[in-house]
Motif scaffolding. Structure first.
Motif, PDB file in Angstrom:
ATOM      1  N   ARG A 241      22.624  35.197  27.950  1.00  0.00           N
ATOM      2  CA  ARG A 241      23.466  36.440  28.345  1.00  0.00           C
ATOM      3  C   ARG A 241      23.567  36.494  30.047  1.00  0.00           C
ATOM      4  O   ARG A 241      24.773  36.633  30.333  1.00  0.00           O
ATOM      5  N   MET A 242      22.629  36.181  30.770  1.00  0.00           N
ATOM      6  CA  MET A 242      22.662  36.359  31.865  1.00  0.00           C
ATOM      7  C   MET A 242      23.741  35.332  32.633  1.00  0.00           C
ATOM      8  O   MET A 242      24.650  35.399  33.352  1.00  0.00           O
ATOM      9  N   GLY A 243      23.371  34.166  31.872  1.00  0.00           N
ATOM     10  CA  GLY A 243      24.137  33.010  32.386  1.00  0.00           C
ATOM     11  C   GLY A 243      25.758  33.199  32.138  1.00  0.00           C
ATOM     12  O   GLY A 243      26.844  32.715  33.007  1.00  0.00           O
ATOM     13  N   ARG A 244      26.231  33.557  31.136  1.00  0.00           N
ATOM     14  CA  ARG A 244      27.429  34.140  30.773  1.00  0.00           C
ATOM     15  C   ARG A 244      27.940  35.042  31.550  1.00  0.00           C
ATOM     16  O   ARG A 244      29.241  35.046  31.883  1.00  0.00           O
ATOM     17  N   ARG A 245      27.178  35.993  31.997  1.00  0.00           N
ATOM     18  CA  ARG A 245      27.902  37.095  32.688  1.00  0.00           C
ATOM     19  C   ARG A 245      28.051  36.530  34.301  1.00  0.00           C
ATOM     20  O   ARG A 245      29.031  36.691  34.791  1.00  0.00           O
ATOM     21  N   ILE A 246      27.105  35.666  34.814  1.00  0.00           N
ATOM     22  CA  ILE A 246      27.077  34.922  35.942  1.00  0.00           C
ATOM     23  C   ILE A 246      28.746  34.225  36.004  1.00  0.00           C
ATOM     24  O   ILE A 246      29.610  34.180  36.874  1.00  0.00           O
ATOM     25  N   ARG A 247      28.746  33.178  34.957  1.00  0.00           N
ATOM     26  CA  ARG A 247      29.846  32.620  34.731  1.00  0.00           C
ATOM     27  C   ARG A 247      31.272  33.315  34.675  1.00  0.00           C
ATOM     28  O   ARG A 247      32.139  33.062  35.351  1.00  0.00           O
ATOM     29  N   SER A 248      31.360  34.283  33.751  1.00  0.00           N
ATOM     30  CA  SER A 248      32.506  35.117  33.910  1.00  0.00           C
ATOM     31  C   SER A 248      32.974  35.690  35.302  1.00  0.00           C
ATOM     32  O   SER A 248      33.945  36.063  35.639  1.00  0.00           O
ATOM     33  N   GLY A 249      31.866  36.060  36.057  1.00  0.00           N
ATOM     34  CA  GLY A 249      31.884  36.713  37.322  1.00  0.00           C
ATOM     35  C   GLY A 249      32.639  35.562  38.382  1.00  0.00           C
ATOM     36  O   GLY A 249      33.390  35.987  39.203  1.00  0.00           O
ATOM     37  N   PHE A 250      32.337  34.330  38.264  1.00  0.00           N
ATOM     38  CA  PHE A 250      32.920  33.229  39.080  1.00  0.00           C
ATOM     39  C   PHE A 250      34.140  32.654  38.415  1.00  0.00           C
ATOM     40  O   PHE A 250      35.330  32.403  39.059  1.00  0.00           O
ATOM     41  N   GLY A 255      41.375  38.668  31.713  1.00  0.00           N
ATOM     42  CA  GLY A 255      42.135  39.876  32.372  1.00  0.00           C
ATOM     43  C   GLY A 255      43.361  39.292  32.933  1.00  0.00           C
ATOM     44  O   GLY A 255      43.794  38.177  32.296  1.00  0.00           O
ATOM     45  N   LEU A 256      44.170  40.087  33.324  1.00  0.00           N
ATOM     46  CA  LEU A 256      45.657  39.947  33.539  1.00  0.00           C
ATOM     47  C   LEU A 256      46.190  40.629  34.601  1.00  0.00           C
ATOM     48  O   LEU A 256      45.884  41.969  34.679  1.00  0.00           O
ATOM     49  N   THR A 257      46.855  40.188  35.650  1.00  0.00           N
ATOM     50  CA  THR A 257      47.373  41.086  36.799  1.00  0.00           C
ATOM     51  C   THR A 257      48.932  41.169  36.554  1.00  0.00           C
ATOM     52  O   THR A 257      49.647  40.004  36.277  1.00  0.00           O
ATOM     53  N   VAL A 258      49.608  42.237  36.580  1.00  0.00           N
ATOM     54  CA  VAL A 258      50.984  42.304  36.434  1.00  0.00           C
ATOM     55  C   VAL A 258      51.504  43.089  37.342  1.00  0.00           C
ATOM     56  O   VAL A 258      51.088  44.184  37.511  1.00  0.00           O
ATOM     57  N   ILE A 259      52.502  42.615  38.244  1.00  0.00           N
ATOM     58  CA  ILE A 259      53.316  43.448  39.219  1.00  0.00           C
ATOM     59  C   ILE A 259      54.630  43.963  38.730  1.00  0.00           C
ATOM     60  O   ILE A 259      55.560  43.177  37.902  1.00  0.00           O
ATOM     61  N   TYR A 330      44.440  42.890  51.777  1.00  0.00           N
ATOM     62  CA  TYR A 330      44.910  42.049  50.600  1.00  0.00           C
ATOM     63  C   TYR A 330      44.211  40.810  50.596  1.00  0.00           C
ATOM     64  O   TYR A 330      43.885  40.211  49.520  1.00  0.00           O
ATOM     65  N   LEU A 331      43.651  40.357  51.650  1.00  0.00           N
ATOM     66  CA  LEU A 331      42.903  38.845  51.829  1.00  0.00           C
ATOM     67  C   LEU A 331      41.461  39.423  51.430  1.00  0.00           C
ATOM     68  O   LEU A 331      40.978  38.169  50.796  1.00  0.00           O
ATOM     69  N   LEU A 332      40.955  40.110  51.598  1.00  0.00           N
ATOM     70  CA  LEU A 332      39.348  40.411  51.226  1.00  0.00           C
ATOM     71  C   LEU A 332      39.039  41.438  50.057  1.00  0.00           C
ATOM     72  O   LEU A 332      38.831  41.034  49.042  1.00  0.00           O
ATOM     73  N   TRP A 333      39.281  42.830  50.469  1.00  0.00           N
ATOM     74  CA  TRP A 333      39.055  43.844  49.473  1.00  0.00           C
ATOM     75  C   TRP A 333      39.845  43.596  48.360  1.00  0.00           C
ATOM     76  O   TRP A 333      39.058  43.929  47.170  1.00  0.00           O
ATOM     77  N   TYR A 334      40.927  43.513  48.439  1.00  0.00           N
ATOM     78  CA  TYR A 334      42.007  43.416  47.160  1.00  0.00           C
ATOM     79  C   TYR A 334      41.689  42.302  46.431  1.00  0.00           C
ATOM     80  O   TYR A 334      41.517  42.181  44.946  1.00  0.00           O
ATOM     81  N   ARG A 335      41.202  41.104  47.006  1.00  0.00           N
ATOM     82  CA  ARG A 335      41.023  39.900  46.149  1.00  0.00           C
ATOM     83  C   ARG A 335      39.627  40.081  45.582  1.00  0.00           C
ATOM     84  O   ARG A 335      39.637  39.723  44.306  1.00  0.00           O
ATOM     85  N   LEU A 336      38.672  40.789  46.057  1.00  0.00           N
ATOM     86  CA  LEU A 336      37.637  40.941  45.381  1.00  0.00           C
ATOM     87  C   LEU A 336      37.655  42.123  44.409  1.00  0.00           C
ATOM     88  O   LEU A 336      36.883  41.769  43.195  1.00  0.00           O
ATOM     89  N   MET A 337      38.434  43.088  44.652  1.00  0.00           N
ATOM     90  CA  MET A 337      38.692  44.195  43.528  1.00  0.00           C
ATOM     91  C   MET A 337      39.184  43.390  42.145  1.00  0.00           C
ATOM     92  O   MET A 337      38.765  43.815  41.114  1.00  0.00           O
ATOM     93  N   ILE A 338      40.318  42.638  42.492  1.00  0.00           N
ATOM     94  CA  ILE A 338      40.879  41.949  41.374  1.00  0.00           C
ATOM     95  C   ILE A 338      40.161  41.052  40.747  1.00  0.00           C
ATOM     96  O   ILE A 338      40.094  41.028  39.527  1.00  0.00           O
ATOM     97  N   HIS A 339      39.367  40.446  41.371  1.00  0.00           N
ATOM     98  CA  HIS A 339      38.557  39.284  40.871  1.00  0.00           C
ATOM     99  C   HIS A 339      37.705  39.764  39.775  1.00  0.00           C
ATOM    100  O   HIS A 339      37.414  39.453  38.956  1.00  0.00           O
ATOM    101  N   PHE A 340      36.791  40.883  40.405  1.00  0.00           N
ATOM    102  CA  PHE A 340      36.089  41.493  39.273  1.00  0.00           C
ATOM    103  C   PHE A 340      36.440  42.185  38.144  1.00  0.00           C
ATOM    104  O   PHE A 340      35.878  42.522  36.986  1.00  0.00           O
ATOM    105  N   THR A 346      40.123  42.923  32.447  1.00  0.00           N
ATOM    106  CA  THR A 346      40.831  44.228  32.606  1.00  0.00           C
ATOM    107  C   THR A 346      42.392  43.984  32.746  1.00  0.00           C
ATOM    108  O   THR A 346      42.748  42.889  33.392  1.00  0.00           O
ATOM    109  N   LEU A 347      43.181  44.653  32.100  1.00  0.00           N
ATOM    110  CA  LEU A 347      44.666  44.564  32.483  1.00  0.00           C
ATOM    111  C   LEU A 347      45.078  45.315  33.552  1.00  0.00           C
ATOM    112  O   LEU A 347      44.833  46.700  33.652  1.00  0.00           O
ATOM    113  N   VAL A 348      45.364  44.698  34.632  1.00  0.00           N
ATOM    114  CA  VAL A 348      45.682  45.454  35.817  1.00  0.00           C
ATOM    115  C   VAL A 348      47.260  45.468  36.034  1.00  0.00           C
ATOM    116  O   VAL A 348      47.904  44.463  36.242  1.00  0.00           O
TER     117      VAL A 348
END
Length: 479
Positions: A241-250, A255-259, A330-340, A346-348
């Motif tokens: 379970r921990m391995g799956r969580r780590i893998r999904s984090g990387f 999820g999906l991002t839509v502008i 957008y290069l740092l905070w947004y990238r990290l926020m969207i990644h997680f 999550t549908l963003v």
């Protein structure tokens, strides 16, 4: 490993009476069961099936043969879309599958199929998949566990959740009545003589009040006995379970991002609100994002709504400094926020995004060089989809007059030109009634999820989309 049979033929008459023939999760579920039966893959619905397929209110929990891998099942379900299954597979993670179909009114309907190869709770195994499947029995159009196994598994689940309602107690007593001796053996498997007698008394009498008073104690003993039976398996399950969580984090997958782009009056806010509601069943969660917040926005109260171009522009130097802040954001905070967010399936949805500044920099009081904005966009994480809500200037300006007619026309042409340079960009006619616009957007997003799933399985060459009246799409098998 046994090869699965993928059957392509007309839908059989296995659909149960009372299921809405025009769509719905019940129809999807029966199609999935028919597909598994025809492929000769043993399965078993674990619980909560009493009103299937007419009423499905949550995930469908099933046991599946351990000889079939998730990718094989996903390929089977994908190959049978529109044949025996009236839905597309839009997401799968391990043995967790999400199907999206259509109701009669063209609104999306979903079925979540949660499969497992062993009966586990909290990482502890209570039944092997073989035990459950070998004793299964036919119930209407699908398979269910033998009454003693269902009694033991359902009781263990309710006690693990420290929740046992009157309706759940009645269900347990009904199962007990079908095979009292077998249910007693299952209770003795998880508890000692004293607690087994307590449970048997409650099941036979129908009065579960004494059991409710000691759910925590029963749960502690149940977990301890399960852990002592297979201590190393418990540790291994926790590690997996921990391995799956780590893998999904990387490597996020679900999820999906839509502008959403468009001039003022195109209806972005209304469309996003409806899309969030309609597509919530395909994702673990949904969220809406806006343009990068100002540095001082958290320290002062907003001044209230003003016209987009009413505020005075900033100086050139201030504009450049603010653009540098956007770059960092957008290069740092947004990238990290969207990644997680994507890692959490999550549908963003973006109502306003940095890309809007490329068209309407005046809204953001920017008077710096245009090349700086284009440079920031180059380094900004790109969305999965871009959807332009487009309508003639006259239609848009009749809805909202925050900017002049000439500015509305200019922005429309600029957005259309910008869309031509973007990958996975779509234009939707926003002059239609809202429900039609929402339906078209839903089709685009669900179609993208299905295509992404096909690419993941190496089956994208089989995907053919045929346009339907009103802008909708259906998937077919290419010949």
């Amino acid at each position: 490993m046994r090869t699965m049979k993928i059957v392509h033929q007309e839908k059989s008459s296995a659909l149960a009476d009372g299921v809405d023939q025009s769509g719905g999760p019940g129809r999807i579920l029966l199609g999935v069961f028919e597909t598994l039966d025809r492929a000769e893959i043993p399965y078993c619905v674990l619980h909560g099936y009493e009103r299937y397929p007419q009423r499905i209110t949550s995930d469908v929990d099933c046991m599946i043969s351990a000889s079939v891998h998730p990718e094989q099942l996903a390929a089977l379900f994908h190959e049978n879309r529109g044949i025996s299954i009236d839905a597309d597979l839009v997401c799968f993670r391990e043995y967790y599958f999400v199907f999206a179909g259509r109701n009669a009114d063209r609104s999306p309907s979903y079925l979540v199929l949660d499969l497992s190869i062993d009966y586990e709770l909290g990482g502890l195994r209570f039944y092997t998949g073989r035990e459950v499947i070998e004793g299964r029995r036919r119930h209407s159009c699908f398979w269910t566990p033998a009454p003693p196994v269902e009694f033991g598994g359902y009781l263990a689940r309710k006690i693990a959740k420290v929740q046992l309602t009157d309706a759940q107690g009645r269900r347990l007593s009904a199962l007990y009545a079908q095979d009292p001796a077998g249910c007693q053996r299952q209770a003795a498997r998880f508890w000692g003589a004293r607690n087994t007698a307590l449970i048997v008394s409650a099941a036979s009498s129908g009065d579960w009040t004494p059991v409710r008073r000691c759910l925590s104690r029963l749960g502690a003993e149940m977990r301890l006995r399960a852990m002592l039976r297979q201590p190393w398996r418990s540790i291994g399950n926790w590690s997996l379970r921990m391995g799956r969580r780590i893998r999904s984090g990387f490597w996020p997958e679900g999820g999906l991002t839509v502008i959403f782009l468009g001039t003022d009056g195109a209806g972005k806010s209304s469309v996003i609100k409806s899309v969030r509601q309609d597509l919530a069943g395909a994702f673990a969660r949904t969220t809406c994002r806006y343009f990068a917040p100002g540095l001082l926005s958290l320290l002062r109260r907003p001044a209230g709504p003003i016209l987009p171009h009413a505020a005075l522009p900033r100086s050139r130097m201030t504009s450049v400094i603010r653009a540098c802040y956007w770059l960092v954001y957008y290069l740092l905070w947004y990238r990290l926020m969207i990644h997680f967010a994507l890692a959490r399936s999550t549908l963003v949805l973006h109502d306003r995004h940095f890309v809007d500044a490329l068209v309407d920099s005046k809204r953001y009081r920017y008077v710096g060089p245009a090349w700086l904005l284009r440079l920031i966009w180059r380094f900004t994480p790109k969305p999965d989809l871009v959807i332009l809500l487009d309508a003639p200037p006259g239609v848009v300006h009749a809805r909202k007059q925050d900017v002049s007619f000439e500015e509305t026309a200019r922005q429309r042409e600029a957005y259309l030109s910008l869309i031509d340079t973007m990958k996975d960009a779509h234009v939707v006619d926003a002059a239609q009634p809202l429900e039609h616009v929402v339906s078209d957007v839903n089709d685009i997003i669900l179609r993208h999820l299905t295509m992404r799933m096909a690419r993941r399985l190496g089956l994208e060459h089989n995907m053919v989309y045929r346009a339907q009246p009103g802008g909708a799409f259906t998937t077919e098998k290419s010949l």
